[in-house]
Design a protein around this motif. Structure first.
Motif, PDB file in Angstrom:
ATOM      1  N   UNK A  44       0.843  -1.201   0.000  1.00 37.23           N
ATOM      2  CA  UNK A  44       0.000   0.000   0.000  1.00 37.23           C
ATOM      3  C   UNK A  44       0.876   1.248   0.000  1.00 37.23           C
ATOM      4  N   UNK A  45       1.909   1.256   0.849  1.00 31.62           N
ATOM      5  CA  UNK A  45       2.794   2.420   0.937  1.00 31.62           C
ATOM      6  C   UNK A  45       3.524   2.673  -0.377  1.00 31.62           C
ATOM      7  N   UNK A  94     -13.487  -1.182  -7.481  1.00 31.85           N
ATOM      8  CA  UNK A  94     -12.947  -1.369  -6.137  1.00 31.85           C
ATOM      9  C   UNK A  94     -13.672  -2.531  -5.471  1.00 31.85           C
ATOM     10  N   UNK A  95     -12.901  -3.482  -4.954  1.00 30.85           N
ATOM     11  CA  UNK A  95     -13.452  -4.636  -4.245  1.00 30.85           C
ATOM     12  C   UNK A  95     -12.686  -4.793  -2.929  1.00 30.85           C
ATOM     13  N   UNK A  96     -13.168  -5.691  -2.087  1.00 29.44           N
ATOM     14  CA  UNK A  96     -12.410  -5.979  -0.873  1.00 29.44           C
ATOM     15  C   UNK A  96     -12.397  -7.476  -0.601  1.00 29.44           C
ATOM     16  N   UNK A 137      -5.547  -0.483  -1.790  1.00 29.72           N
ATOM     17  CA  UNK A 137      -5.798   0.888  -1.354  1.00 29.72           C
ATOM     18  C   UNK A 137      -5.657   1.048   0.157  1.00 29.72           C
ATOM     19  N   UNK A 138      -6.174   0.084   0.899  1.00 27.54           N
ATOM     20  CA  UNK A 138      -6.116   0.208   2.353  1.00 27.54           C
ATOM     21  C   UNK A 138      -6.599  -1.043   3.049  1.00 27.54           C
ATOM     22  N   UNK A 154      -9.212  -2.558  -2.600  1.00 26.68           N
ATOM     23  CA  UNK A 154      -8.372  -2.040  -3.667  1.00 26.68           C
ATOM     24  C   UNK A 154      -9.018  -2.225  -5.029  1.00 26.68           C
ATOM     25  N   UNK A 155      -8.289  -1.814  -6.051  1.00 24.95           N
ATOM     26  CA  UNK A 155      -8.802  -1.867  -7.418  1.00 24.95           C
ATOM     27  C   UNK A 155      -8.568  -3.256  -7.992  1.00 24.95           C
TER      28      UNK A 155
END
Length: 344
Positions: free
Chosen positions: A150-151, A204-206, A183-184, A196-197
């Motif tokens: 992510x960073x 965007x999904x998780x 993304x996070x 994220x994508x």
């Protein structure tokens, strides 16, 4: 030269002794310090012990002393107070995403931040109703790996699985790898999720981190985050379930204002609708947990729009009523999706 070398060894030995075995209720006497130094082949005069304690203070240790019978020196303030360590131990022990082995290892490390006497107070059991620990040991390290991705805004690939009735892993998409710009990380309902994508679905999904396997951080640059925020994403999703996104308009009795504010924050706009009700429009993802939340509010809430959401809500109410009556559920034009996380 030998005396100078021994002097350099004295301070670390005494500091270790104080940190491990002393606290306000268990000071270390001068005699105990001399005996500990003798174990290391060192000797110390009475006056030198006092000088050593002053040097340890200058080095930043909060060395306190107590006179009289049972007196001696002890460490006062530490980086973590005992009450803070108890809170951390309780959080680690009750955390669902940590395996029992990892929980025990972390608690053991936390015990090292206080004296051996106070550490015994950290060996406690916290009861959490029906708590089930994760079976995926690698989640602890996966979180760290994903934080790095992510960073650096690097694309990650992974395989994703569920457990079957035999407690065996069954990989989705026939074991093919998912490709995601992370993304996070989101903590919700006692689970870690990576949002994220999704390159395949182009949205965007998780995904639950404890169901991810064989994570690889690629060299590919990730998709732009634009104005995405974890707070905004989770605000839309109930229980991290998938569904259709919409502007859901509700009419609620005034007594439910606090309930709505507690769930969506003070920034939500409540529009008066007569003397006893208000309307509110929420940017939400419609899902089974959302309907469940509305069911729990009882007759004090009404779905106004969009029309497809009104029909879906009515169909679910009818289905629930039919189940309660013990009869077959009525077939409706609205298809009722299976309760399942947003991963698929």
């Amino acid at each position: 030269m030998a005396k100078s070398a021994n002097q350099k060894r004295k301070l670390p030995i005494l500091a270790k002794l104080l940190l491990e075995r002393s606290d306000e209720e268990h000071p270390i006497s001068r005699q105990e310090m001399q005996e500990e130094l003798e174990r290391w082949g060192l000797t110390a005069e009475r006056k030198s012990i006092y000088d050593d304690m002053e040097q340890l203070k200058e080095l930043g240790l909060d060395v306190q002393s107590r006179r009289g019978r049972g007196g001696g020196w002890y460490i006062g303030a530490r980086d973590f107070e005992l009450a803070e360590l108890k809170l951390l131990v309780d959080a680690v022990q009750s955390s669902r995403f940590l395996t029992k082995r990892k929980s025990d290892a972390l608690i053991h490390k936390l015990e090292g931040l206080t004296s051996v006497h106070q550490a015994r107070q950290l060996q406690r059991q916290v009861y959490v109703d029906r708590r089930v620990k994760t079976m995926n040991e690698s989640i602890f390290y996966n979180v760290d790996k994903l934080q790095g991705a992510i960073a650096a805004n690097k694309v990650v690939t992974f395989r994703y699985f569920e457990y079957n009735a035999q407690r065996e892993r069954v990989f989705r998409r026939e074991g093919s790898r998912y490709k995601l710009t992370p993304y996070g990380l989101i903590w919700d309902s006692e689970n870690y999720y990576l949002a994220g994508w999704d390159e395949l679905r182009d949205e965007v999904r998780h995904y639950r981190v404890d169901k991810m396997a064989d994570i690889i951080v690629s060299a590919a640059q990730g998709h732009s985050r634009e104005d995405w925020t974890a707070e905004g994403y989770t605000r839309k999703h109930f229980g991290m379930f998938s569904g259709a996104s919409c502007q859901l308009k509700l009419r609620c009795e005034n007594r439910l204002a606090g309930v709505v504010i507690d769930r969506f924050g003070l920034g939500v706009s409540l529009i008066p609708d007569g003397d006893e009700r208000f309307t509110v429009t929420l940017d939400l993802v419609v899902s089974p947990p959302l309907w469940g939340w509305l069911f729990g509010l009882g007759p004090g809430v009404e779905v106004l729009s969009p029309q497809w959401a009104v029909e879906d809500f009515a169909a679910r109410l009818e289905q629930a009523a039919a189940m309660y009556r013990g009869g077959p559920s009525q077939k409706t034009e609205t298809e009722l999706p299976v309760n399942q996380d947003c991963e698929e």
